[in-house]
Design a protein around this motif. Structure first.
Motif, PDB file in Angstrom:
ATOM      1  N   ARG A 201      -0.229  -2.046  -6.910  1.00 24.41           N
ATOM      2  CA  ARG A 201       0.622  -3.161  -6.486  1.00 24.41           C
ATOM      3  C   ARG A 201       1.444  -3.703  -7.644  1.00 24.41           C
ATOM      4  O   ARG A 201       2.575  -4.180  -7.449  1.00 24.41           O
ATOM      5  CB  ARG A 201      -0.241  -4.267  -5.873  1.00 24.41           C
ATOM      6  CG  ARG A 201      -0.722  -3.966  -4.463  1.00 24.41           C
ATOM      7  CD  ARG A 201      -1.336  -5.184  -3.803  1.00 24.41           C
ATOM      8  NE  ARG A 201      -2.621  -5.523  -4.375  1.00 24.41           N
ATOM      9  CZ  ARG A 201      -3.792  -5.074  -3.925  1.00 24.41           C
ATOM     10  NH1 ARG A 201      -3.827  -4.243  -2.887  1.00 24.41           N
ATOM     11  NH2 ARG A 201      -4.914  -5.445  -4.494  1.00 24.41           N
ATOM     12  N   ARG A 202       0.890  -3.616  -8.850  1.00 23.91           N
ATOM     13  CA  ARG A 202       1.617  -4.152 -10.003  1.00 23.91           C
ATOM     14  C   ARG A 202       2.696  -3.194 -10.504  1.00 23.91           C
ATOM     15  O   ARG A 202       3.794  -3.627 -10.866  1.00 23.91           O
ATOM     16  CB  ARG A 202       0.638  -4.459 -11.136  1.00 23.91           C
ATOM     17  CG  ARG A 202       1.338  -4.967 -12.393  1.00 23.91           C
ATOM     18  CD  ARG A 202       0.378  -5.556 -13.386  1.00 23.91           C
ATOM     19  NE  ARG A 202       1.090  -6.072 -14.550  1.00 23.91           N
ATOM     20  CZ  ARG A 202       0.514  -6.733 -15.538  1.00 23.91           C
ATOM     21  NH1 ARG A 202      -0.778  -6.959 -15.502  1.00 23.91           N
ATOM     22  NH2 ARG A 202       1.226  -7.145 -16.565  1.00 23.91           N
ATOM     23  N   TYR A 203       2.413  -1.893 -10.513  1.00 25.04           N
ATOM     24  CA  TYR A 203       3.291  -0.952 -11.209  1.00 25.04           C
ATOM     25  C   TYR A 203       4.068   0.017 -10.311  1.00 25.04           C
ATOM     26  O   TYR A 203       5.002   0.660 -10.795  1.00 25.04           O
ATOM     27  CB  TYR A 203       2.473  -0.138 -12.220  1.00 25.04           C
ATOM     28  CG  TYR A 203       1.956  -0.968 -13.368  1.00 25.04           C
ATOM     29  CD1 TYR A 203       2.825  -1.512 -14.311  1.00 25.04           C
ATOM     30  CD2 TYR A 203       0.595  -1.230 -13.493  1.00 25.04           C
ATOM     31  CE1 TYR A 203       2.344  -2.281 -15.343  1.00 25.04           C
ATOM     32  CE2 TYR A 203       0.112  -2.000 -14.543  1.00 25.04           C
ATOM     33  CZ  TYR A 203       0.990  -2.529 -15.465  1.00 25.04           C
ATOM     34  OH  TYR A 203       0.517  -3.292 -16.502  1.00 25.04           O
ATOM     35  N   LEU A 204       3.683   0.148  -9.076  1.00 21.84           N
ATOM     36  CA  LEU A 204       4.331   1.144  -8.232  1.00 21.84           C
ATOM     37  C   LEU A 204       5.228   0.497  -7.186  1.00 21.84           C
ATOM     38  O   LEU A 204       5.055  -0.673  -6.823  1.00 21.84           O
ATOM     39  CB  LEU A 204       3.288   2.039  -7.551  1.00 21.84           C
ATOM     40  CG  LEU A 204       2.381   2.858  -8.477  1.00 21.84           C
ATOM     41  CD1 LEU A 204       1.500   3.795  -7.654  1.00 21.84           C
ATOM     42  CD2 LEU A 204       3.179   3.640  -9.505  1.00 21.84           C
ATOM     43  N   ASN A 205       6.151   1.294  -6.696  1.00 22.17           N
ATOM     44  CA  ASN A 205       7.077   0.904  -5.648  1.00 22.17           C
ATOM     45  C   ASN A 205       6.330   0.257  -4.479  1.00 22.17           C
ATOM     46  O   ASN A 205       5.457   0.887  -3.872  1.00 22.17           O
ATOM     47  CB  ASN A 205       7.806   2.185  -5.213  1.00 22.17           C
ATOM     48  CG  ASN A 205       8.561   2.056  -3.915  1.00 22.17           C
ATOM     49  OD1 ASN A 205       8.832   0.965  -3.439  1.00 22.17           O
ATOM     50  ND2 ASN A 205       8.909   3.188  -3.344  1.00 22.17           N
ATOM     51  N   PRO A 206       6.652  -0.978  -4.116  1.00 21.03           N
ATOM     52  CA  PRO A 206       5.892  -1.663  -3.056  1.00 21.03           C
ATOM     53  C   PRO A 206       6.072  -1.059  -1.672  1.00 21.03           C
ATOM     54  O   PRO A 206       5.286  -1.357  -0.765  1.00 21.03           O
ATOM     55  CB  PRO A 206       6.447  -3.101  -3.110  1.00 21.03           C
ATOM     56  CG  PRO A 206       7.782  -2.985  -3.759  1.00 21.03           C
ATOM     57  CD  PRO A 206       7.666  -1.854  -4.740  1.00 21.03           C
ATOM     58  N   SER A 207       7.088  -0.201  -1.474  1.00 20.80           N
ATOM     59  CA  SER A 207       7.251   0.440  -0.165  1.00 20.80           C
ATOM     60  C   SER A 207       6.400   1.697  -0.040  1.00 20.80           C
ATOM     61  O   SER A 207       6.396   2.348   1.005  1.00 20.80           O
ATOM     62  CB  SER A 207       8.724   0.794   0.072  1.00 20.80           C
ATOM     63  OG  SER A 207       9.166   1.782  -0.833  1.00 20.80           O
ATOM     64  N   LEU A 208       5.663   2.045  -1.086  1.00 19.86           N
ATOM     65  CA  LEU A 208       4.793   3.216  -1.067  1.00 19.86           C
ATOM     66  C   LEU A 208       3.472   2.849  -0.398  1.00 19.86           C
ATOM     67  O   LEU A 208       2.701   2.045  -0.908  1.00 19.86           O
ATOM     68  CB  LEU A 208       4.548   3.699  -2.503  1.00 19.86           C
ATOM     69  CG  LEU A 208       3.656   4.923  -2.688  1.00 19.86           C
ATOM     70  CD1 LEU A 208       4.265   6.155  -2.043  1.00 19.86           C
ATOM     71  CD2 LEU A 208       3.415   5.170  -4.178  1.00 19.86           C
ATOM     72  N   SER A 209       3.221   3.434   0.765  1.00 19.79           N
ATOM     73  CA  SER A 209       2.045   3.060   1.543  1.00 19.79           C
ATOM     74  C   SER A 209       0.807   3.829   1.084  1.00 19.79           C
ATOM     75  O   SER A 209       0.898   4.833   0.383  1.00 19.79           O
ATOM     76  CB  SER A 209       2.292   3.317   3.027  1.00 19.79           C
ATOM     77  OG  SER A 209       2.469   4.705   3.270  1.00 19.79           O
ATOM     78  N   VAL A 210      -0.343   3.343   1.516  1.00 16.70           N
ATOM     79  CA  VAL A 210      -1.627   3.991   1.261  1.00 16.70           C
ATOM     80  C   VAL A 210      -2.302   4.225   2.602  1.00 16.70           C
ATOM     81  O   VAL A 210      -2.279   3.354   3.478  1.00 16.70           O
ATOM     82  CB  VAL A 210      -2.526   3.120   0.357  1.00 16.70           C
ATOM     83  CG1 VAL A 210      -3.905   3.757   0.180  1.00 16.70           C
ATOM     84  CG2 VAL A 210      -1.867   2.913  -0.993  1.00 16.70           C
ATOM     85  N   SER A 211      -2.894   5.381   2.779  1.00 22.52           N
ATOM     86  CA  SER A 211      -3.552   5.710   4.040  1.00 22.52           C
ATOM     87  C   SER A 211      -4.882   4.976   4.188  1.00 22.52           C
ATOM     88  O   SER A 211      -5.624   4.837   3.203  1.00 22.52           O
ATOM     89  CB  SER A 211      -3.802   7.207   4.129  1.00 22.52           C
ATOM     90  OG  SER A 211      -2.594   7.934   4.132  1.00 22.52           O
ATOM     91  N   TYR A 212      -5.151   4.510   5.386  1.00 24.07           N
ATOM     92  CA  TYR A 212      -6.431   3.967   5.811  1.00 24.07           C
ATOM     93  C   TYR A 212      -6.677   2.547   5.290  1.00 24.07           C
ATOM     94  O   TYR A 212      -6.262   2.178   4.201  1.00 24.07           O
ATOM     95  CB  TYR A 212      -7.596   4.893   5.425  1.00 24.07           C
ATOM     96  CG  TYR A 212      -7.348   6.315   5.858  1.00 24.07           C
ATOM     97  CD1 TYR A 212      -7.300   6.652   7.205  1.00 24.07           C
ATOM     98  CD2 TYR A 212      -7.098   7.311   4.917  1.00 24.07           C
ATOM     99  CE1 TYR A 212      -7.023   7.949   7.605  1.00 24.07           C
ATOM    100  CE2 TYR A 212      -6.822   8.615   5.313  1.00 24.07           C
ATOM    101  CZ  TYR A 212      -6.780   8.921   6.661  1.00 24.07           C
ATOM    102  OH  TYR A 212      -6.491  10.202   7.045  1.00 24.07           O
ATOM    103  N   ARG A 213      -7.378   1.771   6.146  1.00 26.39           N
ATOM    104  CA  ARG A 213      -7.708   0.390   5.774  1.00 26.39           C
ATOM    105  C   ARG A 213      -8.589   0.350   4.538  1.00 26.39           C
ATOM    106  O   ARG A 213      -8.489  -0.539   3.700  1.00 26.39           O
ATOM    107  CB  ARG A 213      -8.410  -0.303   6.948  1.00 26.39           C
ATOM    108  CG  ARG A 213      -7.487  -0.701   8.090  1.00 26.39           C
ATOM    109  CD  ARG A 213      -8.184  -1.693   9.008  1.00 26.39           C
ATOM    110  NE  ARG A 213      -9.373  -1.138   9.611  1.00 26.39           N
ATOM    111  CZ  ARG A 213      -9.411  -0.585  10.822  1.00 26.39           C
ATOM    112  NH1 ARG A 213      -8.307  -0.522  11.550  1.00 26.39           N
ATOM    113  NH2 ARG A 213     -10.533  -0.104  11.308  1.00 26.39           N
TER     114      ARG A 213
END
Length: 452
Positions: A28-40
């Motif tokens: 969340r601090r260093y990567l593109n915020p539109s980059l999603s992560v799979s699974y809750r």
């Protein structure tokens, strides 16, 4: 300056000891915020082998969505090919080298005539962008006909023809030079069924779009399509669809582009390239993802007239496209597909998988439709078999429940209610039986209760 608490490195190299919650904070601090992560409950994956991925605790997960690692995660021969060539030479294609011409020869041998000229790039997005350039250069036109729900890549030129993106969150709508036709979906679309009549009715929508562009004074440069619709919901094209649309496109002076980025290299089982199931030959074929089994390798293949028209004095050079390491890896992937009989495996196991899913559908009303070819399958979930009300929340919940049981799936489609299945081609019959029995259990007692 990097703070000590933010560092991922130790003297011995990158650490694998950070827990998932800390990694999420750093993302969340260093990567593109539109980059999603799979699974809750995000997975920290540290190793892959065959059809399986392993998390930091050593738990195995059957990977049912990674069509990039086509011949299996970390295939030993593919890994060795890259390592050995990287230890000798890796440079650009302005020097003569055996690998690039051998790979071009082997690749074009899998395609019908007259597809014989290769351009090597690094991703499916680059391939589709170049395909548009080739088409527009050859025809002297700009307008493109594309299919609703399609996604052809992440470059600006491709967002402009991908309604999956320009009609979605953050999109700015359809550009004037893009003409969108309905998904040829015989389950949910305006024309229901799977026969040639349905293919003709959907083909008519392309004919009409071509005519409208011509009447406006902006005739089309190309018709572009996925050979099996992916992001649009894992939709198999109805019989005769491409024969009709290709004929209309060429009659109007345009050319035909088949996007095989997700479905090529034997995945559909019956044929090496999915467009072949429709009995057509495109003017341009784009490919990527499985080509390098995770290594960035992609290509455009076209016929000589299109390629020669592009050689107009402006050099096309791609720094990394066709380098010796990439071509060595590409050759190893072709060896694995051919030597291990993976196309036949996709035909046989994909057929068994589809039949198993159909049997589940006969017992669970939440399953509205199952479809696909080979190891490219979709399960569409609905709350009502008559109204086809989409069951998007239920689909997401079932994907999460399967993840908790060790199976990695995902959802797709314009209504987010299609569970997609496109695993590495080394999946086994026992794997499929395990998936089917676990899906049966999850559908019998769906997350959140209710009837399945």
């Amino acid at each position: 300056m990097t703070k000590p608490e933010d560092s991922l490195s130790t003297v011995g190299g990158p650490s694998e000891e950070l827990p998932p919650e800390e990694l999420m904070a750093l993302r969340r601090r260093y990567l593109n915020p539109s980059l999603s992560v799979s699974y809750r409950d995000p997975l920290k994956i540290v190793r892959g082998e065959g059809a399986y991925l392993f998390d930091s605790s050593g738990r195995a997960f059957l990977d049912l969505v990674n069509n990039v690692c086509h011949v299996g995660h970390c295939h030993p021969a593919v890994v060795a090919a890259g390592q050995e060539q990287m230890a000798v030479l890796n440079t650009n294609s302005r020097y003569l080298h055996d690998h690039i011409v051998e790979y071009a020869r082997r690749l074009t041998a899998t395609l019908p005539d007259p597809l014989e000229v290769c351009f090597f790039v690094n991703s499916g997005s680059e391939a589709n962008d170049l395909a548009l350039r080739l088409a527009r250069n050859f025809t002297g036109r700009q307008d493109i006909v594309a299919v609703a729900g399609a996604y052809h890549g992440n470059l600006s030129s491709l967002i402009d023809i991908s309604s999956y993106k320009f009609d979605g969150p953050g999109g700015r709508g359809k550009p004037q030079q893009t003409h969108i036709v309905p998904v040829p979906d015989g389950y949910r679309g305006p024309h229901r069924g799977s026969g040639e009549e349905v293919g003709g009715l959907y083909g008519d929508t392309v004919v009409q779009a071509i005519a409208a562009a011509d009447a406006r004074g902006t005739p089309i440069a190309a018709f572009i399509h996925e050979s099996i619709i992916s992001c649009g919901g894992q939709v198999v094209l109805p019989p005769g669809y491409l024969q009709q649309t290709y004929g209309a496109t060429r009659e109007a002076g345009g050319i035909c582009i088949a996007d095989e980025v997700q479905v090529g290299f034997g995945r559909c089982g019956s044929h090496f390239w999915a467009f072949e199931t429709q009995g057509v030959v495109p003017d341009i074929v784009t490919m990527g993802k499985p080509m390098g089994n995770g290594h960035p390798l992609a290509a455009v293949v076209t016929h000589r007239a299109v390629a020669e028209a592009f050689a107009n004095g402006m050099e096309y050079f791609n720094t990394f496209g066709g380098n010796p390491v990439s071509c060595s890896i590409g050759l190893a992937v072709l060896d694995a597909v051919e030597g291990e009989g993976l196309q036949q495996r996709a035909l046989e196991l994909g057929g068994a998988f589809l039949e198993g899913l159909k049997e589940l559908a006969s017992r669970h009303s939440l399953i509205g439709d199952v479809r696909g070819l080979g190891l490219f399958l979709g399960i569409e979930l609905v709350r009502d078999q008559q109204t086809l009300e989409p069951a998007a929340e239920e689909a997401a919940a079932i994907v999460e429940a399967m993840r908790q049981r060790g199976f990695l799936l995902s959802t797709d489609g314009p209504l987010h209610n299609v569970i997609k299945i496109k695993p590495p081609m080394v999946l086994t019959r026992r794997d499929i039986e395990s998936v089917l029995s676990t899906l049966d259990a999850v559908f019998s007692d769906p997350p959140g209760g209710g009837s399945a």
